[in-house]
Design a protein around this motif. Structure first.
Motif, PDB file in Angstrom:
ATOM      1  N   GLY A 206      -1.334  -6.864  -4.065  1.00  0.00           N
ATOM      2  CA  GLY A 206      -1.359  -6.079  -2.843  1.00  0.00           C
ATOM      3  C   GLY A 206      -2.468  -6.515  -1.910  1.00  0.00           C
ATOM      4  O   GLY A 206      -3.262  -7.389  -2.225  1.00  0.00           O
TER       5      GLY A 206
ATOM      6  N   HIS B 266      -5.460  -4.794   0.848  1.00  0.00           N
ATOM      7  CA  HIS B 266      -6.186  -3.551   1.083  1.00  0.00           C
ATOM      8  C   HIS B 266      -7.311  -3.763   2.089  1.00  0.00           C
ATOM      9  O   HIS B 266      -7.712  -4.897   2.335  1.00  0.00           O
ATOM     10  CB  HIS B 266      -6.723  -3.021  -0.238  1.00  0.00           C
ATOM     11  CG  HIS B 266      -5.653  -2.904  -1.280  1.00  0.00           C
ATOM     12  ND1 HIS B 266      -4.799  -1.838  -1.336  1.00  0.00           N
ATOM     13  CD2 HIS B 266      -5.251  -3.765  -2.250  1.00  0.00           C
ATOM     14  CE1 HIS B 266      -3.932  -2.028  -2.316  1.00  0.00           C
ATOM     15  NE2 HIS B 266      -4.181  -3.189  -2.879  1.00  0.00           N
TER      16      HIS B 266
ATOM     17  N   VAL C 252     -11.156  -0.566  -2.637  1.00  0.00           N
ATOM     18  CA  VAL C 252      -9.781  -0.049  -2.710  1.00  0.00           C
ATOM     19  C   VAL C 252      -8.883  -1.063  -3.425  1.00  0.00           C
ATOM     20  O   VAL C 252      -8.012  -0.690  -4.214  1.00  0.00           O
ATOM     21  CB  VAL C 252      -9.248   0.292  -1.300  1.00  0.00           C
ATOM     22  CG1 VAL C 252      -7.774   0.667  -1.346  1.00  0.00           C
ATOM     23  CG2 VAL C 252     -10.058   1.416  -0.680  1.00  0.00           C
ATOM     24  N   ALA C 253      -9.122  -2.338  -3.182  1.00  0.00           N
ATOM     25  CA  ALA C 253      -8.358  -3.379  -3.873  1.00  0.00           C
ATOM     26  C   ALA C 253      -8.581  -3.305  -5.381  1.00  0.00           C
ATOM     27  O   ALA C 253      -7.644  -3.453  -6.163  1.00  0.00           O
ATOM     28  CB  ALA C 253      -8.753  -4.752  -3.337  1.00  0.00           C
TER      29      ALA C 253
ATOM     30  N   ILE D 213      -9.409  -0.613  -7.141  1.00  0.00           N
ATOM     31  CA  ILE D 213      -8.701   0.578  -7.633  1.00  0.00           C
ATOM     32  C   ILE D 213      -7.210   0.270  -7.800  1.00  0.00           C
ATOM     33  O   ILE D 213      -6.605   0.605  -8.818  1.00  0.00           O
ATOM     34  CB  ILE D 213      -8.928   1.778  -6.697  1.00  0.00           C
ATOM     35  CG1 ILE D 213     -10.393   2.223  -6.754  1.00  0.00           C
ATOM     36  CG2 ILE D 213      -7.988   2.932  -7.045  1.00  0.00           C
ATOM     37  CD1 ILE D 213     -10.794   3.176  -5.644  1.00  0.00           C
ATOM     38  N   ALA D 214      -6.630  -0.391  -6.808  1.00  0.00           N
ATOM     39  CA  ALA D 214      -5.205  -0.730  -6.869  1.00  0.00           C
ATOM     40  C   ALA D 214      -4.907  -1.671  -8.034  1.00  0.00           C
ATOM     41  O   ALA D 214      -3.884  -1.519  -8.717  1.00  0.00           O
ATOM     42  CB  ALA D 214      -4.757  -1.353  -5.554  1.00  0.00           C
ATOM     43  N   ALA D 215      -5.784  -2.634  -8.287  1.00  0.00           N
ATOM     44  CA  ALA D 215      -5.586  -3.564  -9.395  1.00  0.00           C
ATOM     45  C   ALA D 215      -5.645  -2.837 -10.733  1.00  0.00           C
ATOM     46  O   ALA D 215      -4.837  -3.099 -11.631  1.00  0.00           O
ATOM     47  CB  ALA D 215      -6.639  -4.668  -9.353  1.00  0.00           C
ATOM     48  N   ARG D 216      -6.571  -1.895 -10.854  1.00  0.00           N
ATOM     49  CA  ARG D 216      -6.693  -1.138 -12.106  1.00  0.00           C
ATOM     50  C   ARG D 216      -5.466  -0.257 -12.348  1.00  0.00           C
ATOM     51  O   ARG D 216      -5.021  -0.100 -13.479  1.00  0.00           O
ATOM     52  CB  ARG D 216      -7.963  -0.303 -12.080  1.00  0.00           C
ATOM     53  CG  ARG D 216      -9.222  -1.154 -12.208  1.00  0.00           C
ATOM     54  CD  ARG D 216     -10.453  -0.304 -12.086  1.00  0.00           C
ATOM     55  NE  ARG D 216     -10.362   0.839 -12.979  1.00  0.00           N
ATOM     56  CZ  ARG D 216     -11.153   1.069 -14.009  1.00  0.00           C
ATOM     57  NH1 ARG D 216     -12.120   0.241 -14.269  1.00  0.00           N
ATOM     58  NH2 ARG D 216     -11.004   2.131 -14.758  1.00  0.00           N
ATOM     59  N   ILE D 217      -4.912   0.310 -11.272  1.00  0.00           N
ATOM     60  CA  ILE D 217      -3.701   1.133 -11.397  1.00  0.00           C
ATOM     61  C   ILE D 217      -2.492   0.263 -11.740  1.00  0.00           C
ATOM     62  O   ILE D 217      -1.680   0.615 -12.598  1.00  0.00           O
ATOM     63  CB  ILE D 217      -3.461   1.945 -10.108  1.00  0.00           C
ATOM     64  CG1 ILE D 217      -4.549   3.014  -9.953  1.00  0.00           C
ATOM     65  CG2 ILE D 217      -2.070   2.569 -10.101  1.00  0.00           C
ATOM     66  CD1 ILE D 217      -4.561   3.698  -8.592  1.00  0.00           C
ATOM     67  N   ALA D 218      -2.373  -0.894 -11.056  1.00  0.00           N
ATOM     68  CA  ALA D 218      -1.215  -1.768 -11.258  1.00  0.00           C
ATOM     69  C   ALA D 218      -1.224  -2.450 -12.623  1.00  0.00           C
ATOM     70  O   ALA D 218      -0.159  -2.735 -13.178  1.00  0.00           O
ATOM     71  CB  ALA D 218      -1.164  -2.825 -10.150  1.00  0.00           C
TER      72      ALA D 218
END
Length: 96
Positions: A44, A46, A51-52, A54-59
């Motif tokens: 993604g 960001h 924020v990037a 956080i997104a990597a940890r969620i994905a």
């Protein structure tokens, strides 16, 4: 007609890198945004590296990525600007 020599933009170079069992993760500044990649696949884009992350940890929860950027290796712009780029491509090449 000759094409003008392509130069790297400093706004595309700074990045955070973390190696996990799931692969090499990178958070790369690309203009005003930060791209998240696992190996060569983009996860993604960001507005901030935080924020990037956080997104990597969620994905990719299985990668067990550190929650703070200071635990990632930071590669500054100038270090990459002076690195040698081979004619066959490198792992630092951006996708997309």
């Amino acid at each position: 007609m000759q094409h003008p020599r392509r130069t790297l933009s400093y706004s595309m170079l700074a990045q955070y890198v973390y190696s996990s069992k799931s692969g090499l993760f990178r958070i790369i500044r690309h203009g005003r945004q930060w791209r998240v990649l696992c190996e060569e696949q983009e996860i993604g884009r960001h507005d901030t590296p935080e924020v990037a992350l956080i997104a990597a940890r969620i994905a990719c929860p299985q990668a067990r990525l550190p929650g703070e950027l200071d635990r990632w290796r930071y590669v500054p712009e100038l270090a990459l600007a002076h690195s040698r780029v081979s004619g066959e491509g490198t792992r630092w090449q951006l996708t997309g």
